[in-house]
Design a protein around this motif. Structure first.
Motif, PDB file in Angstrom:
ATOM      1  N   THR A 441       0.810  -1.222   0.000  1.00 15.64           N
ATOM      2  CA  THR A 441       0.000   0.000   0.000  1.00 15.64           C
ATOM      3  C   THR A 441       0.845   1.275   0.000  1.00 15.64           C
ATOM      4  OG1 THR A 441      -0.257  -0.283   2.395  1.00 15.64           O
ATOM      5  CG2 THR A 441      -2.048  -1.044   0.979  1.00 15.64           C
ATOM      6  N   ALA A 442       1.838   1.407   0.832  1.00 17.81           N
ATOM      7  CA  ALA A 442       2.825   2.494   0.776  1.00 17.81           C
ATOM      8  C   ALA A 442       2.195   3.886   0.750  1.00 17.81           C
ATOM      9  CB  ALA A 442       3.737   2.303  -0.434  1.00 17.81           C
ATOM     10  N   ASP A 443       1.327   4.191   1.700  1.00 14.24           N
ATOM     11  CA  ASP A 443       0.820   5.552   1.873  1.00 14.24           C
ATOM     12  C   ASP A 443       0.468   5.749   3.346  1.00 14.24           C
ATOM     13  OD1 ASP A 443      -1.671   4.253   2.133  1.00 14.24           O
ATOM     14  OD2 ASP A 443      -2.103   4.518   0.011  1.00 14.24           O
ATOM     15  N   LEU A 444       0.029   6.947   3.698  1.00 12.67           N
ATOM     16  CA  LEU A 444      -0.133   7.300   5.108  1.00 12.67           C
ATOM     17  C   LEU A 444      -1.416   6.753   5.722  1.00 12.67           C
ATOM     18  CD1 LEU A 444       1.509   9.032   7.185  1.00 12.67           C
ATOM     19  CD2 LEU A 444      -0.188  10.823   6.818  1.00 12.67           C
ATOM     20  N   TYR A 445      -2.338   6.250   4.935  1.00 10.71           N
ATOM     21  CA  TYR A 445      -3.594   5.747   5.492  1.00 10.71           C
ATOM     22  C   TYR A 445      -3.336   4.536   6.393  1.00 10.71           C
ATOM     23  CZ  TYR A 445      -5.412   8.653   1.732  1.00 10.71           C
ATOM     24  OH  TYR A 445      -5.676   9.705   0.897  1.00 10.71           O
ATOM     25  N   TYR A 474      -2.251  12.310   0.876  1.00 13.45           N
ATOM     26  CA  TYR A 474      -3.327  12.244   1.874  1.00 13.45           C
ATOM     27  C   TYR A 474      -3.872  13.614   2.227  1.00 13.45           C
ATOM     28  CZ  TYR A 474      -0.373  13.915   5.708  1.00 13.45           C
ATOM     29  OH  TYR A 474       0.412  14.682   6.536  1.00 13.45           O
ATOM     30  N   ARG A 475      -3.091  14.684   2.027  1.00  8.74           N
ATOM     31  CA  ARG A 475      -3.617  16.009   2.365  1.00  8.74           C
ATOM     32  C   ARG A 475      -4.687  16.454   1.373  1.00  8.74           C
ATOM     33  NH1 ARG A 475       1.848  19.322   3.194  1.00  8.74           N
ATOM     34  NH2 ARG A 475       2.614  17.627   1.875  1.00  8.74           N
ATOM     35  N   LYS A 476      -4.649  15.948   0.149  1.00  9.61           N
ATOM     36  CA  LYS A 476      -5.702  16.233  -0.818  1.00  9.61           C
ATOM     37  C   LYS A 476      -6.834  15.224  -0.734  1.00  9.61           C
ATOM     38  CE  LYS A 476      -2.569  18.430  -4.143  1.00  9.61           C
ATOM     39  NZ  LYS A 476      -2.047  18.410  -5.527  1.00  9.61           N
ATOM     40  N   ASN A 477      -6.554  14.073  -0.147  1.00  8.20           N
ATOM     41  CA  ASN A 477      -7.564  13.032   0.059  1.00  8.20           C
ATOM     42  C   ASN A 477      -7.490  12.614   1.526  1.00  8.20           C
ATOM     43  OD1 ASN A 477      -8.453  12.144  -2.927  1.00  8.20           O
ATOM     44  ND2 ASN A 477      -6.258  12.558  -2.906  1.00  8.20           N
ATOM     45  N   PRO A 478      -8.051  13.415   2.428  1.00  7.69           N
ATOM     46  CA  PRO A 478      -7.861  13.190   3.869  1.00  7.69           C
ATOM     47  C   PRO A 478      -8.435  11.870   4.340  1.00  7.69           C
ATOM     48  CG  PRO A 478      -9.576  14.827   3.476  1.00  7.69           C
ATOM     49  CD  PRO A 478      -8.922  14.576   2.150  1.00  7.69           C
ATOM     50  N   MET A 479      -7.925  11.445   5.477  1.00  9.82           N
ATOM     51  CA  MET A 479      -8.376  10.190   6.057  1.00  9.82           C
ATOM     52  C   MET A 479      -9.839  10.273   6.472  1.00  9.82           C
ATOM     53  SD  MET A 479      -5.170   9.390   8.565  1.00  9.82           S
ATOM     54  CE  MET A 479      -3.481   9.386   7.950  1.00  9.82           C
ATOM     55  N   GLN A 480     -10.518   9.138   6.355  1.00  8.65           N
ATOM     56  CA  GLN A 480     -11.873   9.037   6.872  1.00  8.65           C
ATOM     57  C   GLN A 480     -11.839   8.897   8.390  1.00  8.65           C
ATOM     58  OE1 GLN A 480     -13.783   6.617   3.065  1.00  8.65           O
ATOM     59  NE2 GLN A 480     -13.278   5.521   4.923  1.00  8.65           N
ATOM     60  N   ASN A 481     -12.988   9.073   8.995  1.00 13.79           N
ATOM     61  CA  ASN A 481     -13.093   8.899  10.440  1.00 13.79           C
ATOM     62  C   ASN A 481     -13.578   7.494  10.804  1.00 13.79           C
ATOM     63  OD1 ASN A 481     -12.764  10.068  13.017  1.00 13.79           O
ATOM     64  ND2 ASN A 481     -14.975  10.242  13.233  1.00 13.79           N
ATOM     65  N   ASN A 482     -13.517   6.575   9.843  1.00 17.59           N
ATOM     66  CA  ASN A 482     -13.957   5.205  10.089  1.00 17.59           C
ATOM     67  C   ASN A 482     -13.165   4.268   9.190  1.00 17.59           C
ATOM     68  OD1 ASN A 482     -15.670   6.323   7.804  1.00 17.59           O
ATOM     69  ND2 ASN A 482     -16.121   4.126   7.670  1.00 17.59           N
ATOM     70  N   LEU A 483     -13.309   2.968   9.446  1.00 16.54           N
ATOM     71  CA  LEU A 483     -12.616   1.938   8.666  1.00 16.54           C
ATOM     72  C   LEU A 483     -13.601   1.243   7.735  1.00 16.54           C
ATOM     73  CD1 LEU A 483     -10.451   0.297  11.488  1.00 16.54           C
ATOM     74  CD2 LEU A 483      -9.679   1.924   9.761  1.00 16.54           C
ATOM     75  N   ASP A 484     -13.242   1.178   6.443  1.00 15.12           N
ATOM     76  CA  ASP A 484     -14.003   0.417   5.457  1.00 15.12           C
ATOM     77  C   ASP A 484     -13.178  -0.779   4.994  1.00 15.12           C
ATOM     78  OD1 ASP A 484     -16.340   1.938   5.396  1.00 15.12           O
ATOM     79  OD2 ASP A 484     -15.490   3.378   3.987  1.00 15.12           O
ATOM     80  N   GLU A 640      -2.630  10.945  -8.029  1.00 14.18           N
ATOM     81  CA  GLU A 640      -2.394  12.372  -8.121  1.00 14.18           C
ATOM     82  C   GLU A 640      -0.937  12.691  -7.823  1.00 14.18           C
ATOM     83  OE1 GLU A 640      -5.289  14.791  -6.174  1.00 14.18           O
ATOM     84  OE2 GLU A 640      -6.682  13.131  -6.061  1.00 14.18           O
ATOM     85  N   THR A 641      -0.495  13.817  -8.356  1.00 12.56           N
ATOM     86  CA  THR A 641       0.871  14.249  -8.126  1.00 12.56           C
ATOM     87  C   THR A 641       1.029  14.662  -6.675  1.00 12.56           C
ATOM     88  OG1 THR A 641       0.981  15.074 -10.373  1.00 12.56           O
ATOM     89  CG2 THR A 641       2.660  15.868  -8.826  1.00 12.56           C
ATOM     90  N   LYS A 642       2.094  14.210  -6.017  1.00 14.26           N
ATOM     91  CA  LYS A 642       2.305  14.510  -4.619  1.00 14.26           C
ATOM     92  C   LYS A 642       2.731  15.956  -4.434  1.00 14.26           C
ATOM     93  CE  LYS A 642       3.452   9.883  -3.036  1.00 14.26           C
ATOM     94  NZ  LYS A 642       4.411   9.060  -2.293  1.00 14.26           N
ATOM     95  N   ASP A 643       2.238  16.556  -3.376  1.00 11.96           N
ATOM     96  CA  ASP A 643       2.607  17.918  -3.029  1.00 11.96           C
ATOM     97  C   ASP A 643       3.972  17.895  -2.356  1.00 11.96           C
ATOM     98  OD1 ASP A 643       2.802  20.505  -2.317  1.00 11.96           O
ATOM     99  OD2 ASP A 643       1.075  20.535  -0.958  1.00 11.96           O
ATOM    100  N   THR A 644       4.934  18.578  -2.935  1.00  8.84           N
ATOM    101  CA  THR A 644       6.291  18.561  -2.407  1.00  8.84           C
ATOM    102  C   THR A 644       6.555  19.699  -1.443  1.00  8.84           C
ATOM    103  OG1 THR A 644       7.050  19.840  -4.323  1.00  8.84           O
ATOM    104  CG2 THR A 644       7.192  17.438  -4.478  1.00  8.84           C
ATOM    105  N   THR A 645       5.503  20.436  -1.086  1.00  8.28           N
ATOM    106  CA  THR A 645       5.679  21.540  -0.148  1.00  8.28           C
ATOM    107  C   THR A 645       6.161  20.997   1.187  1.00  8.28           C
ATOM    108  OG1 THR A 645       3.884  22.726  -1.209  1.00  8.28           O
ATOM    109  CG2 THR A 645       4.560  23.479   0.979  1.00  8.28           C
ATOM    110  N   LYS A 646       7.270  21.504   1.658  1.00  8.55           N
ATOM    111  CA  LYS A 646       7.841  21.011   2.896  1.00  8.55           C
ATOM    112  C   LYS A 646       7.259  21.753   4.087  1.00  8.55           C
ATOM    113  CE  LYS A 646      12.229  19.503   0.915  1.00  8.55           C
ATOM    114  NZ  LYS A 646      13.692  19.596   0.981  1.00  8.55           N
TER     115      LYS A 646
END
Length: 658
Positions: A441-445, A474-484, A640-646
């Motif tokens: 999976t390799a993402d912050l979720y 994940y900042r453009k697609n924020p985490m849900q408040n539940n698990l699916d 989506e392209t990742k935001d590189t803003t530090k």
């Protein structure tokens, strides 16, 4: 000569007593009474990020968690300050540990009650504005710790003031019971959850909570949690800050309740009991009573059961018992009714948080071996117990900070696991022989509870991801408040998940395969965790040069229990099904034949009255869902392209070890 020697010792003593570094040792956790130092297995070399109103301290492997807290902790701080109607007069310092076993090595907060010049009467582990938190792969728990810690700091500042003189005086005049302080910070931290409601319902209906002032230890803290929830629901959340303020002014808990709520503490406890008795009156009517004949597992009082696993042939059930930190692994023989302890570890401690995340169990597909993972001396260890010769082999499990759950493939050559690395929990496929791990999976979720399905060609797991494409920002697609629930093929080049459920107000966990077309899982859609089944199917959507399919899932509840199923384990080859319950103040394990999946039959679930939501909303709650029907259309989305803003940080400084 002797006089010169004593003169030299006197000079050395006076010099050390006046040295500024002596006071600084407290902040390193080194100024401790003899015999109270904890064993430290790892060297923690700290750095920190400085933000507007707080600092985040971290060590190797914790940078990503520190940055996440830097982005989202301010919202938690402001919400807690709003509840208290008070703003902190100093900066918060979040000391971040990569896991709970690392946090247990710290000496911070171990001072005894007579060391009042360094800690407020020994009543709290929060040292000044330092908040000790850890990451266990669940960002929701991370936010709970932030809110609870901030609440504790604000409470201390309000009650005990800012300097040592004020704190010493206040600690003498005010002596708060555990239910008041810990119950308050617990409620502010996590609100009211399905687990809380299940525990409270059982305590009220069984009569364990009938005497509020006689409850002790964890029951007292939980009763306090439920008391603050009752006050907030009955008198409004603004009454919380009023109660704290009047308690501070009058230097009396009793006076605070009488002045703000108009009732004495004794009357309030009676009203509290009546409120919950009325709430749960007849709540079990129309529901299925859990198994009246559980396995005859002998269990001493106050021990917690978890990790129930059925052997491949259905003849044995493995489980873990935990006694305030000391765990034991047992194998129960179904035919003989006897339980055998095969391993033990940990140690009892009433001062430290009980780590229920280890050990983890999994049966090898052959049925002749039970594997388990635990943590020792800051490292992850993998053990294999052979049931025939009763021997155990143990090796270190490298690469991972922590393992959250794992399971075998059908041939036993691979493990699918939820592992933590660099501040995120991902799904990995691990080769047993090669000892190589592939990050799927390799993402912050948060990706949890994975299981191999469909001949080990796919993986089913729970996640709070709001996007079907793996690796999105994940900042453009924020985490849900539940698990699916999601399905994923680990061999795909461009990995896209298939969403099986889409329920904004419910969590789906512990999914397992029943047969070639159906999966069983637990969900708390009605406020109680029941067993559901889901079937993923497809139909042709349109045809151009090739056929395009539309995927949809059908889900239906299969049980309507009086108590939540805490965990379950499905053995679909032999049709055995194990469930773990907490009923009438004790844990029960039931083992039965797995019923066939029947989508023509659905249990009508009785809805609970509470909403499964935290007391405080965070920025992660902004993920909204537009589909609520049981038919979930699965679309492939482009990454989506990742935001590189530090992240904006300043004063990047190396700290000495805490």
């Amino acid at each position: 000569m002797l006089r010169k020697f004593f003169s030299f010792l006197l000079v050395v003593f006076v010099s050390l007593a006046n040295a500024p570094d002596v006071m600084a040792q407290f902040y390193q956790g080194a100024q401790m009474s003899f015999g109270k130092n904890r064993v430290q297995y790892n060297d923690f070399y700290w750095t920190y990020y400085r933000f507007k109103n707080f600092d985040t301290y971290f060590y190797v492997g914790g940078k990503e968690v520190a940055e996440y807290i830097g982005r989202y902790a301010q919202a938690d701080i402001e919400e807690v300050e709003k509840i208290f109607d008070y703003r902190s007069n100093a900066r918060f310092q979040f000391i971040i540990y990569n896991k709970l076993s690392d946090l247990k090595q710290t000496n911070i907060g171990l001072e005894s009650a007579d060391e009042q010049s360094y800690n407020i009467g020994g009543i709290t582990r929060i040292v000044g504005n330092k908040i000790l938190i850890y990451f266990n792969g669940d960002h929701a728990l991370l936010h709970q710790q932030i809110r609870s810690g901030v609440a504790q700091v604000l409470f201390d500042q309000l009650m005990y003031g800012g300097n040592i003189k004020e704190r010493l005086q206040a600690s003498i005049l005010l002596n708060f019971p555990e239910w008041y302080v810990k119950g308050l910070t617990s409620y502010i931290g996590r609100g009211w959850t399905t687990a809380d409601d299940n525990f409270m319902r059982d305590g009220i209906l069984s009569g364990r909570f009938s005497k509020f002032n006689r409850l002790m230890d964890n029951d007292a803290v939980f009763a306090g949690h439920s008391m603050w929830r009752y006050i907030a629901d009955t008198y409004g959340k603004q009454s919380l800050s009023n109660l704290i303020y009047m308690t501070r002014i009058n230097r009396s808990i009793e006076s605070g309740f009488s002045y703000v709520l108009g009732v004495s503490l004794k009357e309030l406890s009676v009203n509290w009991l009546n409120y919950y008795q009325k709430l749960y009156l007849n709540s079990d009517n129309g529901r299925t009573i859990i198994s009246e004949k559980p396995l005859s597992v002998k269990l001493k009082p106050n021990r917690i059961l978890r990790e129930v696993k059925v052997s491949p042939d259905g003849s044995m059930v493995a489980y873990v018992s935990n006694d305030i930190g000391k765990y034991r692994i047992h194998i129960f023989d179904v035919k003989s009714g006897k339980s055998t302890r095969i391993a033990k570890g940990g140690y009892k401690s009433i001062q430290q948080e009980n780590d229920l995340s280890v050990p983890l169990l999994a049966w090898h597909p052959s049925g002749r071996m039970l594997s388990y993972m635990n943590e020792k001396k800051g490292k992850v260890w993998f053990s294999l117990y052979t049931t025939e010769d009763k021997k155990t082999e143990t090796t270190q499990f490298l690469y991972f900070e922590k393992i959250l759950s794992y399971a075998y493939s059908d041939n036993g050559q691979q493990l699918v696991l939820s592992g933590v690395q660099k501040g995120q929990s991902d799904i990995y496929v691990y080769g047993v022989r090669s000892r190589q791990a592939k990050n799927v999976t390799a993402d912050l979720y948060d990706d949890l509870y994975p299981q191999f399905v469909n001949g080990s060609s796919q993986i089913i797991f729970s996640s709070n991801r709001s996007n079907n494409t793996v690796g999105v920002e994940y900042r453009k697609n924020p985490m849900q408040n539940n698990l699916d629930l999601f399905l994923i093929d680990p061999e795909q080049r461009n990995i896209v998940t298939q969403r099986l459920t889409n329920t904004p107000n419910a969590n789906e966990i512990y999914a397992s395969q029943i047969d070639s077309m159906h999966y069983a899982y637990l969900a708390d859609g009605n406020g109680i965790y029941n067993r559901y089944i889901v079937k993923l199917d497809s139909t042709i959507s349109f045809i151009d040069t090739t056929e395009h399919y539309r995927y949809f899932a059908t889900t239906l509840p299969q049980t309507n229990y009086t108590r939540s199923v805490l965990q379950h384990d499905v053995n679909y080859r032999k049709n055995y099904y194990a469930e773990l319950f907490f009923n009438k103040g004790k844990y029960n394990i039931s083992l039965r034949f797995l019923p066939k999946a029947d989508l023509s039959f659905s249990t009508i679930l009785k809805q609970e009255t509470f909403k499964n939501a935290p007391a405080i909303k965070t920025q992660t709650d902004s993920a909204n869902k537009s589909t609520s029907s049981s038919d979930i259309i699965i679309k492939q989305e482009n990454a989506e392209t990742k935001d590189t803003t530090k992240i904006d940080i300043g004063n990047y400084v190396f700290q000495s070890e805490l």
